[in-house]
Design a protein around this motif. Structure first.
Motif, mmCIF file in Angstrom:
data_model
loop_
_atom_site.group_PDB
_atom_site.id
_atom_site.type_symbol
_atom_site.label_atom_id
_atom_site.label_comp_id
_atom_site.label_asym_id
_atom_site.label_seq_id
_atom_site.Cartn_x
_atom_site.Cartn_y
_atom_site.Cartn_z
ATOM 1 N N PHE A 1 0.848 -1.212 0.000
ATOM 2 C CA PHE A 1 0.000 0.000 0.000
ATOM 3 C C PHE A 1 0.880 1.257 0.000
ATOM 4 C CE2 PHE A 1 -3.958 2.133 2.085
ATOM 5 C CZ PHE A 1 -4.395 2.552 0.834
ATOM 6 N N HIS A 2 2.039 1.160 0.659
ATOM 7 C CA HIS A 2 2.949 2.308 0.695
ATOM 8 C C HIS A 2 3.473 2.610 -0.715
ATOM 9 C CE1 HIS A 2 5.405 5.278 2.647
ATOM 10 N NE2 HIS A 2 6.514 4.770 2.152
ATOM 11 N N VAL B 1 1.869 1.925 -3.511
ATOM 12 C CA VAL B 1 0.734 2.532 -4.224
ATOM 13 C C VAL B 1 0.629 4.019 -3.851
ATOM 14 C CG1 VAL B 1 -1.802 2.550 -4.419
ATOM 15 C CG2 VAL B 1 -0.563 0.380 -4.405
ATOM 16 N N PHE B 2 0.759 4.289 -2.545
ATOM 17 C CA PHE B 2 0.645 5.661 -2.050
ATOM 18 C C PHE B 2 1.768 6.548 -2.605
ATOM 19 C CE2 PHE B 2 1.787 8.890 1.102
ATOM 20 C CZ PHE B 2 0.596 9.598 1.155
ATOM 21 N N MET B 3 2.997 6.013 -2.615
ATOM 22 C CA MET B 3 4.119 6.823 -3.119
ATOM 23 C C MET B 3 3.964 7.097 -4.618
ATOM 24 S SD MET B 3 5.679 7.654 -0.476
ATOM 25 C CE MET B 3 6.801 8.748 -1.311
ATOM 26 N N SER C 1 1.614 9.850 -4.859
ATOM 27 C CA SER C 1 2.266 11.090 -4.409
ATOM 28 C C SER C 1 3.183 11.657 -5.491
ATOM 29 C CB SER C 1 3.076 10.834 -3.135
ATOM 30 O OG SER C 1 2.238 10.357 -2.124
ATOM 31 N N ILE D 1 0.974 13.231 -8.096
ATOM 32 C CA ILE D 1 0.394 14.523 -7.688
ATOM 33 C C ILE D 1 1.467 15.614 -7.724
ATOM 34 C CG2 ILE D 1 0.645 14.295 -5.167
ATOM 35 C CD1 ILE D 1 -2.292 15.892 -6.963
ATOM 36 N N PHE E 1 1.053 18.870 -9.884
ATOM 37 C CA PHE E 1 1.194 20.183 -9.254
ATOM 38 C C PHE E 1 2.270 21.005 -9.972
ATOM 39 C CE2 PHE E 1 2.664 22.863 -5.541
ATOM 40 C CZ PHE E 1 1.556 23.699 -5.566
ATOM 41 N N TRP F 1 0.761 22.274 -13.111
ATOM 42 C CA TRP F 1 -0.174 23.371 -12.788
ATOM 43 C C TRP F 1 0.601 24.673 -12.523
ATOM 44 C CZ3 TRP F 1 -0.641 26.248 -8.248
ATOM 45 C CH2 TRP F 1 -1.755 27.091 -8.177
ATOM 46 N N MET G 1 10.947 11.643 -4.138
ATOM 47 C CA MET G 1 10.042 10.561 -3.727
ATOM 48 C C MET G 1 10.296 9.285 -4.531
ATOM 49 S SD MET G 1 6.417 12.275 -2.699
ATOM 50 C CE MET G 1 6.206 13.386 -4.072
ATOM 51 N N TYR H 1 13.322 7.724 -2.997
ATOM 52 C CA TYR H 1 12.927 7.122 -1.720
ATOM 53 C C TYR H 1 12.182 5.796 -1.948
ATOM 54 C CZ TYR H 1 9.765 6.055 2.082
ATOM 55 O OH TYR H 1 9.049 5.371 3.028
ATOM 56 N N PHE I 1 13.164 2.254 -0.498
ATOM 57 C CA PHE I 1 12.222 1.548 0.374
ATOM 58 C C PHE I 1 12.024 0.107 -0.113
ATOM 59 C CE2 PHE I 1 7.786 0.284 1.163
ATOM 60 C CZ PHE I 1 7.763 0.345 2.537
ATOM 61 N N ILE J 1 2.100 13.456 3.361
ATOM 62 C CA ILE J 1 2.990 12.488 2.689
ATOM 63 C C ILE J 1 4.127 12.099 3.643
ATOM 64 C CG2 ILE J 1 4.652 12.192 0.797
ATOM 65 C CD1 ILE J 1 2.773 13.908 -0.959
ATOM 66 N N HIS K 1 -2.609 5.444 5.623
ATOM 67 C CA HIS K 1 -2.305 5.625 4.207
ATOM 68 C C HIS K 1 -3.569 5.923 3.413
ATOM 69 C CE1 HIS K 1 1.777 4.419 4.913
ATOM 70 N NE2 HIS K 1 2.060 4.436 3.625
ATOM 71 N N LEU L 1 -4.239 9.119 1.211
ATOM 72 C CA LEU L 1 -4.546 8.952 -0.210
ATOM 73 C C LEU L 1 -5.799 9.752 -0.590
ATOM 74 C CD1 LEU L 1 -3.328 7.390 -2.614
ATOM 75 C CD2 LEU L 1 -4.918 5.544 -2.120
ATOM 76 N N ILE M 1 -4.731 13.162 -1.206
ATOM 77 C CA ILE M 1 -4.012 13.266 -2.483
ATOM 78 C C ILE M 1 -5.011 13.488 -3.630
ATOM 79 C CG2 ILE M 1 -2.589 11.927 -4.145
ATOM 80 C CD1 ILE M 1 -0.933 12.844 -1.810
ATOM 81 N N LEU N 1 -6.858 22.870 -7.245
ATOM 82 C CA LEU N 1 -6.113 23.196 -8.472
ATOM 83 C C LEU N 1 -6.988 23.372 -9.706
ATOM 84 C CD1 LEU N 1 -2.957 20.900 -8.120
ATOM 85 C CD2 LEU N 1 -3.322 23.206 -7.248
#
Lengths: 68, 260
Positions: free
Chosen positions: A6-7, A9-11, A14, A17, A21, A24, A51, A54, A58, B72, B244, B248, B251, B259
């Motif tokens: 899951f970490h 997936v989350f990274m 991130s 995004i 950003f 944007w 990231m 990292y 990880f 994060i 998490h 998420l 996010i 935005l």
């Protein structure tokens, strides 16, 4: 799915995004020309790269841990 | 008589995972449906609206960016706590948990200031087009300095891209009879702010839930480490999965609300 999986997936989310950003902020810079937006865009891309590094570290560190 | 609950620590022979992890994933599945319904409502409201404000024009992108970075980082420290505990480093694991807890509190403090600003920021709609600072307008935004039954003393926002110190925006007096509607930027202001407060408020409640659970595992719940290490590690992992998920959700909220 374990916390390790899951970490990752989350990274991934991130990193995406941070790239969104950055895009944007680049668009805002093109419209207004403010240097702060340019710095924000550069910072976002740097954060995305950090990231990514990292996440690879990880995965190497926890390669013995199951994805379940 | 003690009754042992099976498969709390070791994987269940049928599912292949411990019961706690199965439970947290079932819970997260229900959470996906909850937030999924809210995101769907947001998309439907936005696509069917005649006008919809751009989040970056009326919300604070710098504060939201700071909060994104905070969350994060808190996910990284959460997973580090779990990794340290798996390696048998109890004190390091607790330190990472404490950092996670602190970052969750920082998120809420930043959110508090963001909300506070919205409740002190007003929009005035006039009955008829009115001259303000040399321009004919039907609505203005700003802050109320004084309010009576007959009039309000209103400090309009400087034009976009101008600093407040520029001096050409002094407080103005608006008669109550000129006002069609007066509202702060609370949930009642517009559909955008109803969606904004509902989604970020629900997310904030989940952050508070995470703070309670992490606080428990850091405090009284930490005794379990000395009785059954693997059980404690499993609890930290399940909490990490929840945390998490909460991060998420943010996010997704950040680009949708701030935005685009």
């Amino acid at each position: 799915m374990s916390l390790k999986a899951f970490h990752i997936v989350f990274m991934t989310a991130s990193i995406l995004i941070a790239l969104v950003f950055g895009a944007w902020a680049t668009q805002q810079y093109r419209q207004s020309g403010g240097l702060l937006m340019l710095a924000t865009a550069a910072g976002s891309l740097a954060a995305a790269a950090a990231m990514f590094v990292y996440a690879r570290w990880f995965l190497r560190k926890l390669k013995h841990v199951s994805y379940l | 008589m003690d009754v042992a609950i099976p498969c709390q620590v070791k994987p269940h022979p049928v599912t292949g995972i411990a019961n706690g992890k199965l439970a947290i994933w079932l819970f997260l599945a229900s959470e996906v449906m909850l937030f999924g319904a809210l995101f769907s409502s947001y998309i439907l409201l936005r696509t069917n609206a005649e006008t919809w404000p751009r989040g970056h024009d009326i919300l604070s992108v710098p504060l939201a960016t700071l909060n994104t970075a905070v969350l994060i980082t808190s996910s990284v420290t959460m997973v580090m706590a779990w990794a340290q505990l798996m390696m048998g480093n109890f004190s390091k694991g607790r330190k990472y948990l404490a950092v996670t807890l602190s970052l969750a509190c920082v998120f809420l403090v930043v959110k508090f200031f963001e909300y506070k600003d919205k409740f002190h920021h007003y929009q005035v709609w006039f009955n008829t087009p009115t001259m303000v600072a040399g321009h004919e307008v039907t609505t203005i935004t700003g802050h109320i300095e004084e309010k009576t039954d007959d009039f309000i003393k209103f400090l309009p926002d400087p034009p976009k891209g101008h600093k407040a110190e520029a001096g050409h925006h002094e407080p103005i007096k608006i008669e109550t009879s000129q006002i069609k509607r007066l509202s702060n930027y609370g949930p009642w202001h517009s559909n955008f702010f109803a969606v904004y407060f509902t989604m970020t408020g629900l997310h904030g409640l989940h952050v508070i839930g995470g703070i309670i659970v992490i606080g428990y595992l850091l405090g009284p719940g930490a005794k379990l480490w000395h009785r059954d290490r693997q059980f404690y590690i499993n609890r930290i992992e399940n909490t990490g999965l929840y945390w998490h998920f909460v991060d998420l959700v943010w996010i997704f909220l950040f680009p949708c609300l701030y935005l685009i």
